[in-house]
Scaffold this motif. Structure first.
Motif, mmCIF file in Angstrom:
data_model
loop_
_atom_site.group_PDB
_atom_site.id
_atom_site.type_symbol
_atom_site.label_atom_id
_atom_site.label_comp_id
_atom_site.label_asym_id
_atom_site.label_seq_id
_atom_site.Cartn_x
_atom_site.Cartn_y
_atom_site.Cartn_z
ATOM 1 N N GLU A 6 43.975 34.679 42.325
ATOM 2 C CA GLU A 6 42.827 35.542 42.096
ATOM 3 C C GLU A 6 42.951 36.831 42.899
ATOM 4 O O GLU A 6 43.586 36.862 43.962
ATOM 5 C CB GLU A 6 41.522 34.858 42.509
ATOM 6 C CG GLU A 6 41.217 33.536 41.826
ATOM 7 C CD GLU A 6 41.636 32.359 42.660
ATOM 8 O OE1 GLU A 6 41.043 31.274 42.508
ATOM 9 O OE2 GLU A 6 42.554 32.511 43.489
ATOM 10 N N LEU A 20 37.074 40.630 38.616
ATOM 11 C CA LEU A 20 38.018 39.678 39.197
ATOM 12 C C LEU A 20 39.151 39.420 38.216
ATOM 13 O O LEU A 20 38.936 39.397 37.005
ATOM 14 C CB LEU A 20 37.325 38.360 39.528
ATOM 15 C CG LEU A 20 36.097 38.430 40.426
ATOM 16 C CD1 LEU A 20 35.591 37.024 40.723
ATOM 17 C CD2 LEU A 20 36.383 39.185 41.695
ATOM 18 N N SER A 21 40.334 39.205 38.762
ATOM 19 C CA SER A 21 41.498 38.870 37.952
ATOM 20 C C SER A 21 42.081 37.547 38.414
ATOM 21 O O SER A 21 42.013 37.212 39.596
ATOM 22 C CB SER A 21 42.573 39.964 38.075
ATOM 23 O OG SER A 21 42.099 41.206 37.618
ATOM 24 N N CYS A 22 42.663 36.824 37.473
ATOM 25 C CA CYS A 22 43.356 35.572 37.780
ATOM 26 C C CYS A 22 44.700 35.615 37.060
ATOM 27 O O CYS A 22 44.749 35.524 35.825
ATOM 28 C CB CYS A 22 42.550 34.377 37.324
ATOM 29 S SG CYS A 22 43.443 32.799 37.459
ATOM 30 N N TRP A 36 36.149 30.187 35.581
ATOM 31 C CA TRP A 36 35.756 30.696 36.891
ATOM 32 C C TRP A 36 34.665 29.794 37.445
ATOM 33 O O TRP A 36 33.697 29.465 36.745
ATOM 34 C CB TRP A 36 35.239 32.119 36.798
ATOM 35 C CG TRP A 36 36.280 33.143 36.496
ATOM 36 C CD1 TRP A 36 36.572 33.694 35.284
ATOM 37 C CD2 TRP A 36 37.181 33.750 37.428
ATOM 38 N NE1 TRP A 36 37.597 34.601 35.399
ATOM 39 C CE2 TRP A 36 37.988 34.653 36.725
ATOM 40 C CE3 TRP A 36 37.373 33.628 38.813
ATOM 41 C CZ2 TRP A 36 38.979 35.434 37.340
ATOM 42 C CZ3 TRP A 36 38.350 34.392 39.418
ATOM 43 C CH2 TRP A 36 39.146 35.282 38.690
ATOM 44 N N THR A 78 46.757 36.821 32.203
ATOM 45 C CA THR A 78 45.724 37.111 33.193
ATOM 46 C C THR A 78 44.341 36.927 32.583
ATOM 47 O O THR A 78 44.090 37.335 31.451
ATOM 48 C CB THR A 78 45.878 38.540 33.731
ATOM 49 O OG1 THR A 78 47.170 38.673 34.336
ATOM 50 C CG2 THR A 78 44.809 38.849 34.769
ATOM 51 N N TYR A 94 34.921 32.996 44.714
ATOM 52 C CA TYR A 94 35.141 32.766 43.292
ATOM 53 C C TYR A 94 36.548 32.200 43.090
ATOM 54 O O TYR A 94 37.532 32.747 43.601
ATOM 55 C CB TYR A 94 34.976 34.068 42.524
ATOM 56 C CG TYR A 94 33.522 34.448 42.351
ATOM 57 C CD1 TYR A 94 32.774 34.897 43.440
ATOM 58 C CD2 TYR A 94 32.886 34.341 41.114
ATOM 59 C CE1 TYR A 94 31.435 35.219 43.298
ATOM 60 C CE2 TYR A 94 31.555 34.671 40.962
ATOM 61 C CZ TYR A 94 30.836 35.100 42.063
ATOM 62 O OH TYR A 94 29.494 35.418 41.918
ATOM 63 N N TYR A 95 36.598 31.116 42.329
ATOM 64 C CA TYR A 95 37.850 30.410 42.086
ATOM 65 C C TYR A 95 38.205 30.437 40.609
ATOM 66 O O TYR A 95 37.338 30.269 39.745
ATOM 67 C CB TYR A 95 37.742 28.949 42.520
ATOM 68 C CG TYR A 95 37.534 28.740 43.992
ATOM 69 C CD1 TYR A 95 36.258 28.676 44.537
ATOM 70 C CD2 TYR A 95 38.628 28.605 44.847
ATOM 71 C CE1 TYR A 95 36.059 28.478 45.898
ATOM 72 C CE2 TYR A 95 38.445 28.398 46.198
ATOM 73 C CZ TYR A 95 37.158 28.338 46.724
ATOM 74 O OH TYR A 95 36.983 28.146 48.067
ATOM 75 N N CYS A 96 39.482 30.579 40.354
ATOM 76 C CA CYS A 96 40.040 30.453 39.021
ATOM 77 C C CYS A 96 40.550 29.025 38.857
ATOM 78 O O CYS A 96 41.117 28.457 39.803
ATOM 79 C CB CYS A 96 41.179 31.465 38.906
ATOM 80 S SG CYS A 96 42.218 31.324 37.458
ATOM 81 N N THR A 118 38.698 34.070 45.884
ATOM 82 C CA THR A 118 38.509 35.447 46.338
ATOM 83 C C THR A 118 37.039 35.641 46.681
ATOM 84 O O THR A 118 36.144 35.215 45.949
ATOM 85 C CB THR A 118 38.986 36.455 45.269
ATOM 86 O OG1 THR A 118 38.916 37.779 45.786
ATOM 87 C CG2 THR A 118 38.163 36.382 43.987
#
Length: 124
Positions: A6, A20-22, A36, A78, A94-96, A118
Motif C-alpha cells: 500500500e 490510496l494505492s495497492c 480495502w 494496482t 488502511y490495509y489492502c 498505510t
C-alpha cells in the motif's frame, strides 16, 4: 507468493482527499477479489470496499459509499481507493487484502493476503 504494497496515506485536513494505492505482485489476479479494510486504534479491522479483479464489480460499505471509490488498473496490477470529503472518523490504518475467489466478501478471515498497511490521519 502474493505480495501487496500500500501507499498514499498521510495527514490531511477534514474535507480533503487522498488516493490510496495497492500494488499487487506474485499472482495471477484474474481470479481474485481484492479489498480495502481499515483499523482505527482500539477497534477491529473493518471492511471498507472490495472489487473483483476480472469483472471490476465493486462494493463499498454504506458509511463511506458517497465519499469513497474503489477501482483497479489491470495493466498496472494496482488497486486504488479514492477518498473524498474525509472526516476525522476516517482516521485509521488502511490495509489492502486479496482472496483467490471472484466474489468480494466483507469478512476479514476470508482474505489470505494482506499488505503492511498505510496510515491515514484526518485532522479536524
Amino acid at each position: 507468493q502474493v505480495q501487496l504494497v500500500e501507499s498514499g496515506g498521510g495527514l490531511v485536513q477534514a474535507g480533503g482527499s487522498l488516493r490510496l494505492s495497492c500494488a499487487a505482485s506474485g499472482g495471477t489476479f484474474s481470479n481474485y477479489a481484492m479489498a480495502w479494510f481499515r483499523q482505527a486504534p482500539g477497534q477491529d479491522r473493518q471492511f471498507v470496499a472490495g472489487i473483483t479483479w476480472s469483472g471490476g464489480g465493486t462494493y463499498v460499505t454504506n458509511p463511506v459509499q458517497d465519499r469513497f471509490t474503489i477501482s483497479r488498473d489491470i495493466a498496472k496490477n494496482t488497486m486504488y481507493l479514492q477518498m473524498n470529503s474525509l472526516k476525522s472518523e476516517d482516521t485509521a490504518v488502511y490495509y489492502c487484502a486479496a482472496r483467490p475467489a471472484r466474489v468480494v466478501t466483507t469478512r476479514r478471515q476470508d482474505y489470505d493476503n494482506w499488505g503492511q498497511g498505510t496510515q491515514v490521519t484526518v485532522s479536524s
